[in-house]
Design an enzyme around this catalytic site. Structure first.
Site, PDB file in Angstrom:
ATOM      1  CG  HIS A 198      -9.118   1.094   8.663  1.00 38.16           C
ATOM      2  ND1 HIS A 198      -9.148   2.143   7.787  1.00 38.16           N
ATOM      3  CD2 HIS A 198      -8.109   0.289   8.260  1.00 38.16           C
ATOM      4  CE1 HIS A 198      -8.186   1.984   6.884  1.00 38.16           C
ATOM      5  NE2 HIS A 198      -7.544   0.874   7.156  1.00 38.16           N
TER       6      HIS A 198
ATOM      7  CE  LYS B  93      -5.535   3.133  -2.091  1.00 43.49           C
ATOM      8  NZ  LYS B  93      -4.555   2.544  -1.175  1.00 43.49           N
ATOM      9  CG  HIS B  94     -10.618   2.836  -1.148  1.00 43.21           C
ATOM     10  ND1 HIS B  94     -10.041   4.106  -1.133  1.00 43.21           N
ATOM     11  CD2 HIS B  94      -9.770   2.034  -0.446  1.00 43.21           C
ATOM     12  CE1 HIS B  94      -8.911   4.062  -0.452  1.00 43.21           C
ATOM     13  NE2 HIS B  94      -8.713   2.811  -0.015  1.00 43.21           N
TER      14      HIS B  94
ATOM     15  NE  ARG C 276       1.093   0.793   4.476  1.00 48.04           N
ATOM     16  CZ  ARG C 276       0.329   1.758   4.965  1.00 48.04           C
ATOM     17  NH1 ARG C 276       0.895   2.850   5.479  1.00 48.04           N
ATOM     18  NH2 ARG C 276      -0.987   1.660   4.948  1.00 48.04           N
TER      19      ARG C 276
ATOM     20  CG  ASP D 149      -2.131   0.830   1.109  1.00 45.21           C
ATOM     21  OD1 ASP D 149      -2.326   1.423   0.034  1.00 45.21           O
ATOM     22  OD2 ASP D 149      -2.902   0.901   2.075  1.00 45.21           O
TER      23      ASP D 149
ATOM     24  NE  ARG E 202      -5.412   6.780   1.863  1.00 47.93           N
ATOM     25  CZ  ARG E 202      -6.090   5.682   2.167  1.00 47.93           C
ATOM     26  NH1 ARG E 202      -7.041   5.718   3.089  1.00 47.93           N
ATOM     27  NH2 ARG E 202      -5.844   4.555   1.523  1.00 47.93           N
TER      28      ARG E 202
ATOM     29  CG  ASP F  69      -9.522  -1.704   1.764  1.00 49.73           C
ATOM     30  OD1 ASP F  69      -8.357  -1.998   2.083  1.00 49.73           O
ATOM     31  OD2 ASP F  69      -9.996  -0.566   1.932  1.00 49.73           O
TER      32      ASP F  69
END
Length: 493
Positions: free
Chosen positions: A184, A171-172, A79, A71, A141, A256
């Site tokens: 989440h 995405k998403h 990351r 990601d 984002r 996801d």
């Protein structure tokens, strides 16, 4: 169908996580038995540095040819640079700049860095149209709130990544930008009618498909007019109906992370995996902590669903064919060069300034500490790499009088991140600016709210590149190049 054939079909749907900087035996054995690939997570210790990551991916390729997913959005969600902050600005800054050629260069360079580390599948870019100012999970984002602008930059980002030989992932789906909840933690709802969904959320996804995007990621969000009570990840109307039918998408659909509460909180990950496959998903991103025992349970539940007739073998075979086509796409040689300089160049050009923010020597820099959402994680941000005595401020305990006393006789710089989302932050900034109208306020999130200061700087992101560009603008540091080698988490600040 034999149990062995069924197991291989089920394995082909799995992207598994693991702990540490070396793939454990159960992962290597799984890859040999047809597991499609892995998802790398910084929080699992999978990304300690560029050299270690390259060695990790090379070891896996000794036993198979896995999809290696990560990601890496190149902005606040990073990351590869999770210990330093990304040298590339994120989507909001690129959208504010609105130069698709630069967006393409940024993503091509990011793709080259990923490819150099042995990664071939990037869960990016975000095709979300961020229309909710208080969106707790998308924000910077997204490229912006205008569908056509987002579409321009989705096209550029997909093209840049895939020119470097990286599978891009829009995405998403069907769009997380109008939510005020974090998937989440709960199931967000986008309560819009289908015509609005078509003229807003679908515009960037159509652009991504036209650009040849190799994968699309589903969102764990409800759109009642489309998905009813179910999240899109479990909705055949969303995946087979809208995405594959209306939009004509023929590539790989990946979920996801299934460990998110919006997906599996009420049923567990094994059942969530079955429902996603029934709805039309091809690859399952399991989450960060679903290791050997969990993967075994997920595999067994999917196989049981086939035996019970809930999930057809034909469905799994079609998914395996799409994944095979993705591997064939990856087998075509593509090359791109790392162009780290474009990150700082883009960040500089994205900065927006009101007033005269330049300060003299020895300013007091106050950074109001803001929580990161789960997608971003604990990535460092702010001016401390260039102003070591930057003062972190806990808004809950801060005394404006004490802070103002420390700034006596010195220029005052106040750094915030998404101040519009935190009443306490706005109150503190307002109190400071009321006493010091000459203060410079730097917003490193979305510039939705601004105080009455004489100078205001908006960076549209909190990456290392964004911070450096703002520090130069204010005069905290001279203009220098940050171009360098590949991103590593051990790179010095």
């Amino acid at each position: 169908m034999s149990d062995l054939s069924l197991e291989r079909l089920v394995n082909a749907t799995l992207l598994v996580p693991f702990p540490g900087a070396a793939a454990p035996r159960w992962v290597l054995e799984g890859l040999e038995r047809g597991v499609s690939g892995v998802t790398l997570f910084a929080i699992n210790g999978n990304v300690p540095g560029a050299g270690e990551l390259a060695a990790l991916t090379a070891r896996m390729r000794q036993v198979a040819d896995p999809l290696v997913a990560i990601d890496e959005e190149g902005g606040d969600v990073t990351r590869l640079a999770h210990e330093t902050g990304s040298p590339y600005p994120g989507s909001a800054a690129l959208g504010a700049l609105d130069d698709p050629a630069v967006t393409r260069r940024v993503h091509r360079s990011l793709g080259a860095e990923l490819r150099g580390a042995g990664v071939n599948f990037d869960f990016a870019p975000s095709a979300d149209v961020n229309t909710a100012d208080d969106n707790p999970i998308i924000g910077t984002r997204a490229f912006g709130s205008d569908p056509e602008l987002v579409a321009r930059h989705i096209t550029a980002a997909v093209s840049g990544l895939q020119e470097a030989g990286i599978v891009a992932c829009a995405k998403h789906f069907p769009g997380h930008g109008a939510t005020s909840q974090d998937s989440h933690l709960e199931v967000p709802t986008v309560d819009v009618d289908l015509p609005l969904l078509e003229r807003r959320e679908m515009v960037p996804f159509r652009a991504a498909i036209a650009a040849g995007v190799q994968s699309v990621m589903t969102a764990h969000i409800r759109v009642p007019a489309l998905t009813g009570a179910a999240p899109a990840t479990f909705s055949s109307a969303a995946i087979d109906g809208l995405l594959r039918g209306t939009l004509g998408y023929e590539g790989v659909v990946v979920t996801d992370a299934l460990d998110m509460r919006a997906a599996s909180g009420a049923m567990g990950i094994p059942e969530a995996a079955v429902r996603a496959l029934v709805a039309g998903a091809d690859l399952l991103c399991l989450g960060s902590k679903e290791f050997e025992d969990s993967v075994h349970a997920i595999r067994e539940r999917i196989m049981e669903a086939v035996r019970e007739g809930r999930l057809s073998g034909d469905r799994l075979e079609r998914s395996a064919e799409r994944v095979a086509a993705l591997r064939a796409w990856l087998a075509v040689p593509r090359t791109a060069e790392v162009d780290r300089a474009v990150g700082l160049e883009a960040a500089r050009r994205a900065v927006r300034v009101t007033g005269s923010p330049a300060v003299s020597a020895s300013p007091l820099v106050l950074e109001l500490q803001a929580p990161s959402n789960i997608a971003v994680g604990p990535v460092p941000w702010g001016f401390s790499p260039w102003v070591p005595d930057t003062v972190p401020v806990d808004v809950a305990t801060a005394d404006p009088g004490e802070l103002l006393a420390r700034a006596t006789g010195r220029p005052l710089v106040i750094v915030v991140r998404d101040a519009h989302r935190y009443a306490g932050h706005r109150a503190l900034v307002s109190a400071l600016v009321a006493a010091r109208s000459d203060a410079v306020v730097v917003e490193m999130g979305l510039p939705v709210w601004r105080p009455g200061s004489s100078a205001y700087v908006a960076t549209y992101g909190a990456t290392r590149a964004n911070a450096r560009a703002a520090a130069e603008m204010i005069g905290l540091v001279g203009e220098e190049s940050e171009a360098g080698g590949p991103i590593t988490s051990s790179e010095a600040g």
